[in-house]
Structures are given as C-alpha cells and as structure tokens.
Design a protein around this motif. Structure first.
Motif, PDB file in Angstrom:
ATOM      1  N   PHE A 136      36.292   8.958  65.935  1.00  0.00           N
ATOM      2  CA  PHE A 136      35.125   9.586  65.331  1.00  0.00           C
ATOM      3  C   PHE A 136      35.534  10.947  64.765  1.00  0.00           C
ATOM      4  O   PHE A 136      36.710  11.300  64.750  1.00  0.00           O
ATOM      5  CB  PHE A 136      34.014   9.727  66.377  1.00  0.00           C
ATOM      6  N   GLU A 137      34.565  11.718  64.344  1.00  0.00           N
ATOM      7  CA  GLU A 137      34.823  12.960  63.600  1.00  0.00           C
ATOM      8  C   GLU A 137      35.810  13.887  64.300  1.00  0.00           C
ATOM      9  O   GLU A 137      36.693  14.477  63.668  1.00  0.00           O
ATOM     10  CB  GLU A 137      33.507  13.711  63.364  1.00  0.00           C
ATOM     11  N   THR A 138      35.673  14.013  65.619  1.00  0.00           N
ATOM     12  CA  THR A 138      36.519  14.972  66.347  1.00  0.00           C
ATOM     13  C   THR A 138      37.979  14.545  66.371  1.00  0.00           C
ATOM     14  O   THR A 138      38.864  15.385  66.412  1.00  0.00           O
ATOM     15  CB  THR A 138      36.036  15.125  67.808  1.00  0.00           C
ATOM     16  N   THR A 139      38.219  13.260  66.370  1.00  0.00           N
ATOM     17  CA  THR A 139      39.593  12.764  66.360  1.00  0.00           C
ATOM     18  C   THR A 139      40.162  12.792  64.952  1.00  0.00           C
ATOM     19  O   THR A 139      41.358  13.062  64.756  1.00  0.00           O
ATOM     20  CB  THR A 139      39.628  11.306  66.892  1.00  0.00           C
ATOM     21  N   ILE A 140      39.327  12.523  63.977  1.00  0.00           N
ATOM     22  CA  ILE A 140      39.811  12.389  62.609  1.00  0.00           C
ATOM     23  C   ILE A 140      40.021  13.753  61.940  1.00  0.00           C
ATOM     24  O   ILE A 140      40.877  13.890  61.056  1.00  0.00           O
ATOM     25  CB  ILE A 140      38.836  11.506  61.786  1.00  0.00           C
ATOM     26  N   ALA A 141      39.288  14.787  62.368  1.00  0.00           N
ATOM     27  CA  ALA A 141      39.491  16.115  61.759  1.00  0.00           C
ATOM     28  C   ALA A 141      40.941  16.599  61.902  1.00  0.00           C
ATOM     29  O   ALA A 141      41.532  17.071  60.916  1.00  0.00           O
ATOM     30  CB  ALA A 141      38.506  17.120  62.366  1.00  0.00           C
ATOM     31  N   PRO A 142      41.576  16.494  63.086  1.00  0.00           N
ATOM     32  CA  PRO A 142      42.984  16.897  63.173  1.00  0.00           C
ATOM     33  C   PRO A 142      43.923  16.021  62.330  1.00  0.00           C
ATOM     34  O   PRO A 142      44.968  16.491  61.877  1.00  0.00           O
ATOM     35  CB  PRO A 142      43.312  16.754  64.661  1.00  0.00           C
ATOM     36  N   VAL A 143      43.545  14.770  62.122  1.00  0.00           N
ATOM     37  CA  VAL A 143      44.352  13.904  61.251  1.00  0.00           C
ATOM     38  C   VAL A 143      44.287  14.442  59.816  1.00  0.00           C
ATOM     39  O   VAL A 143      45.308  14.532  59.114  1.00  0.00           O
ATOM     40  CB  VAL A 143      43.853  12.437  61.311  1.00  0.00           C
ATOM     41  N   HIS A 255      38.510  20.645  56.029  1.00  0.00           N
ATOM     42  CA  HIS A 255      39.703  19.778  56.040  1.00  0.00           C
ATOM     43  C   HIS A 255      39.313  18.310  55.880  1.00  0.00           C
ATOM     44  O   HIS A 255      39.945  17.568  55.127  1.00  0.00           O
ATOM     45  CB  HIS A 255      40.481  19.982  57.341  1.00  0.00           C
ATOM     46  N   LEU A 256      38.253  17.917  56.604  1.00  0.00           N
ATOM     47  CA  LEU A 256      37.786  16.533  56.473  1.00  0.00           C
ATOM     48  C   LEU A 256      37.423  16.239  55.020  1.00  0.00           C
ATOM     49  O   LEU A 256      37.808  15.195  54.468  1.00  0.00           O
ATOM     50  CB  LEU A 256      36.558  16.303  57.365  1.00  0.00           C
ATOM     51  N   HIS A 257      36.710  17.167  54.401  1.00  0.00           N
ATOM     52  CA  HIS A 257      36.229  16.950  53.043  1.00  0.00           C
ATOM     53  C   HIS A 257      37.382  16.938  52.022  1.00  0.00           C
ATOM     54  O   HIS A 257      37.365  16.148  51.073  1.00  0.00           O
ATOM     55  CB  HIS A 257      35.225  18.035  52.672  1.00  0.00           C
ATOM     56  N   GLN A 258      38.383  17.798  52.244  1.00  0.00           N
ATOM     57  CA  GLN A 258      39.478  17.893  51.272  1.00  0.00           C
ATOM     58  C   GLN A 258      40.370  16.652  51.284  1.00  0.00           C
ATOM     59  O   GLN A 258      40.893  16.252  50.256  1.00  0.00           O
ATOM     60  CB  GLN A 258      40.323  19.139  51.566  1.00  0.00           C
ATOM     61  N   VAL A 259      40.543  16.046  52.448  1.00  0.00           N
ATOM     62  CA  VAL A 259      41.501  14.939  52.574  1.00  0.00           C
ATOM     63  C   VAL A 259      40.819  13.574  52.528  1.00  0.00           C
ATOM     64  O   VAL A 259      41.392  12.602  52.034  1.00  0.00           O
ATOM     65  CB  VAL A 259      42.308  15.094  53.889  1.00  0.00           C
ATOM     66  N   LEU A 260      39.581  13.523  52.992  1.00  0.00           N
ATOM     67  CA  LEU A 260      38.931  12.218  53.173  1.00  0.00           C
ATOM     68  C   LEU A 260      37.622  12.134  52.410  1.00  0.00           C
ATOM     69  O   LEU A 260      36.969  13.150  52.142  1.00  0.00           O
ATOM     70  CB  LEU A 260      38.656  11.975  54.662  1.00  0.00           C
ATOM     71  N   GLN A 261      37.247  10.910  52.081  1.00  0.00           N
ATOM     72  CA  GLN A 261      35.937  10.672  51.504  1.00  0.00           C
ATOM     73  C   GLN A 261      35.191   9.687  52.404  1.00  0.00           C
ATOM     74  O   GLN A 261      35.807   8.973  53.198  1.00  0.00           O
ATOM     75  CB  GLN A 261      36.053  10.135  50.080  1.00  0.00           C
ATOM     76  N   VAL A 262      33.883   9.669  52.228  1.00  0.00           N
ATOM     77  CA  VAL A 262      33.046   8.832  53.095  1.00  0.00           C
ATOM     78  C   VAL A 262      32.556   7.622  52.312  1.00  0.00           C
ATOM     79  O   VAL A 262      32.153   7.737  51.148  1.00  0.00           O
ATOM     80  CB  VAL A 262      31.845   9.658  53.626  1.00  0.00           C
TER      81      VAL A 262
END
Ligand code: SF4
Length: 360
Positions: A136-143, A255-262
C-alpha cells in the motif's frame, strides 16, 4: 494520557444498544486488536471486523504467476519482500505454486527487507534484477523514492502497488458495506494525510477515526466512532495526532506523484477497482519489468474469484466473514501449510487470528 482500561469503560458507558460493526483496513491494526484481546473487552454487540488491510493478500494471482515464470525462465535475480515468497497461486501439481517453490526449482529469488537492498543487489550483478513490489501507500512511497534517487540500468520494477481508500469506497458504493463505522489506517494517513478519509463521513455518513497501532489509540478510535454513531454526527476524528498531520507527508507524496501514476487495478478475489493501483510513469518505462519482459504478462489468467478451491480469502478481505468462518481455517489451512494468501502474510487476517489463538 487515557489508558486502555479507561477507554473500555468509556465504550461500555456509551451503552450502545444496536449491533455495530467497526471495520479496520490495516493489517497492523488487526494484529493489535487481536493480540491485545481488545475484542473480548468490548460489549458483545460491538464487533471489530478486519477489512482489506493486507496488500499481499490482494496482490493479483496473475502478478505472482508472472513473477514465478519470469524467475524460472529468464536469467534474472528476482527480489521481493519476504512475506510474498509463500503466497500460493493456482498451478498444475508438477509446477511451482509459489516463489519459494520456484526458488527450490532453481530460480534465483531473494527476499529483501527494504527497497535499498534491491538497488544494492542490482549494483552487485550484471544480470537483470526484477524487484517484485506489492504494498500500500506506505510501502510504495520508499520504492518511488528509490527510483527518483536513481537506480542501475539493470533494475526493473514489477509493481503491484495499491491505494487503500478506493477499496473502502468500493465497499461503501456497493450498498452493502458490512460495517457501520471505520477505523482508518494511521500509517497510510501519515503519508497521504487524513483528508483522504473525509469522504467516508461526508459522502456516506459513516463515522471514521484514524488510529495508531496501540490498543489505547484503537480503543480511542472505537469510542470516537461509537459516540459519533450515538450522536448521529459522523465526522473524521484523528486519534493519531502524534504523527498524522493535515496534508500528510508532502515529500513522500511528491515522490509518489513524480514516479508513479494511478490507474485501475485488479485486487485478488475482488476484481478491478477504479483508480486503486500504482504504475510507473512513462519517464521510468526503461525500468518497467512488464515492458522489459512482455512475454510473461499473465493477465489472461485474470478472473474474479481467483482463490484456491475452498479458500474464502476474498470474503475475509472484504470483511464479509471472519477468518475462522472459512471451513479450511486451522484444518487444511495453517501458517505452515497455507492454502490462501490471508494465511501467509503477517498482515493477513487468517494468519493473525491463527497466531492469536482464535479458535475454529
Ligand atoms: S483460512 Fe486459509 S483458505 Fe480460508 S480464507 Fe483464510 S487463507 Fe483462505
């Protein structure tokens, strides 16, 4: 500070007459609820129901199958968080049905505890390294932070990242959510901000409270939502003020927004939930394992109800039944011999209930 005993007394003093189901959507919450014995201290008409709080449990079967096949048939190193290793998929008897069985069959599969380890392994080899990341979000943010910082060319991401709130929205939208109040996940709220959960009271008039992982915080959140119900004044309470701040963690969110899309994403046993999954942005497509290893795309395996025969994990994840209501619980299905994903991960409700000694 108010202690657990006092919160329990306050909950009893509310004297709620109706049966109330309070759902939590976090494996950490469910572990604290179960291990603290909190359920037995509450009035018998107040139930705490585990909901969709385990990312490994909802990781689509086709993604795990893809990871297994890729690791078996390509000269790669596959790394993943440890609790994914034993998650079973449906496979013919003579084929590996989990990553750990694929490793026994010769695949180079290594457990890691943090995304940084994936980069270190890639820096240490010329082989492609595939990082199979579910969370979920907390795990994926460091990725996301890892890829933003920069990774070697030979590191690829096979991503099964999910957002939590769309699953709750889906349940509420179904018209039969199966709960009257929500304990929102504190760890997710530290990253994304508590505001994500305001839709629950505002759109659906369901009381909600963000909680930390302690029994005291979970009891405070339970008291809050019960009082909201009693007064018919639903709102979003924050019972984790030490760490949950308005707006969440702006750096992690950026960081989530820069690297990933939903986008839309499949949840194992549940189906596709709109806007519930993370995927790499085009700028990072050179690191996308789905593009680099297209031949292993297993989306043809996708179907609703993709659990092993007899496994009720989908019902458990949706809070429709308790783990010990599955007929395989503790008999055919144990942590040593898991039939479904909920008995594998430390965040899976079946595993937590079994570890906590919940009876058949
Ligand atoms: S007890 Fe096992 S088979 Fe039953 S729902 Fe839980 S994980 Fe699935």
């Amino acid at each position: 500070m108010t202690g657990a005993r006092e919160w329990v007394e306050r909950i009893h003093a509310l004297d709620i007459a109706d049966r109330v189901k309070v759902m939590n959507v976090c494996g950490g919450h469910e572990r604290s609820v179960t291990m603290s014995g909190m359920r037995s201290a509450l009035p018998s008409n107040i139930e705490i129901v585990p909901g969709p709080g385990c990312p490994v449990c909802v990781c689509p079967e086709e993604d795990i199958y893809q990871a297994i096949q890729l690791a078996l048939h390509e000269d790669v190193v596959l790394v993943t968080f440890g609790d994914m290793l034993r998650v079973p998929v449906n496979a013919p008897k003579n084929e590996p049905r989990s990553l750990v069985e694929a490793r026994a069959a010769g695949a180079d599969i290594r457990p890691i505890a943090s995304p940084v380890e994936a980069r270190m392994i890639a820096e240490d080899t010329d082989k492609p390294v595939v990082f199979f990341a579910a969370g979920f979000e907390t795990t994926i943010a460091p990725v996301a932070s890892l890829f933003l910082e920069g990774v070697p060319d030979n590191l690829y991401l096979l991503l099964s990242g999910r957002l939590t709130w769309p699953a709750v929205a889906m349940l509420l939208e179904s018209g039969e959510p199966g709960f009257n109040a929500l304990i929102a996940p504190g760890h997710v709220a530290t990253v994304m901000g508590p505001e994500e959960w305001e839709f629950v009271p505002q759109q659906y008039e369901i009381p909600a409270a963000v909680a930390a992982f302690t029994a005291e915080s979970l009891l405070a959140a339970t008291w809050s939502v019960l009082r909201q119900l009693k007064e018919a004044k639903p709102f979003l309470d924050n019972c984790y003020q030490a760490l949950v701040r308005p707006g969440g963690n702006p750096v992690a969110k950026a960081h989530l927004h820069q690297v990933l899309q939903v986008g839309d994403a499949n949840w194992r046993g549940i189906g596709v939930i709109p806007g519930s999954g993370f995927a790499l942005r085009e700028d990072y497509s050179a690191h996308d394992a789905r593009l680099r290893f297209r031949d292993y795309n297993a989306s043809g395996r996708r179907r609703i109800g993709e659990m092993p025969p007899g496994c009720d994990c989908a019902q458990v994840v949706l809070g429709k039944i308790y783990p010990n209501q599955c007929r395989l619980y503790g008999e055919a299905c144990t942590p040593r011999n898991p039939i479904g994903p909920c008995m594998v991960s430390d965040e899976g409700a079946c595993r937590i209930w079994f570890s906590g000694g919940a009876a058949l």
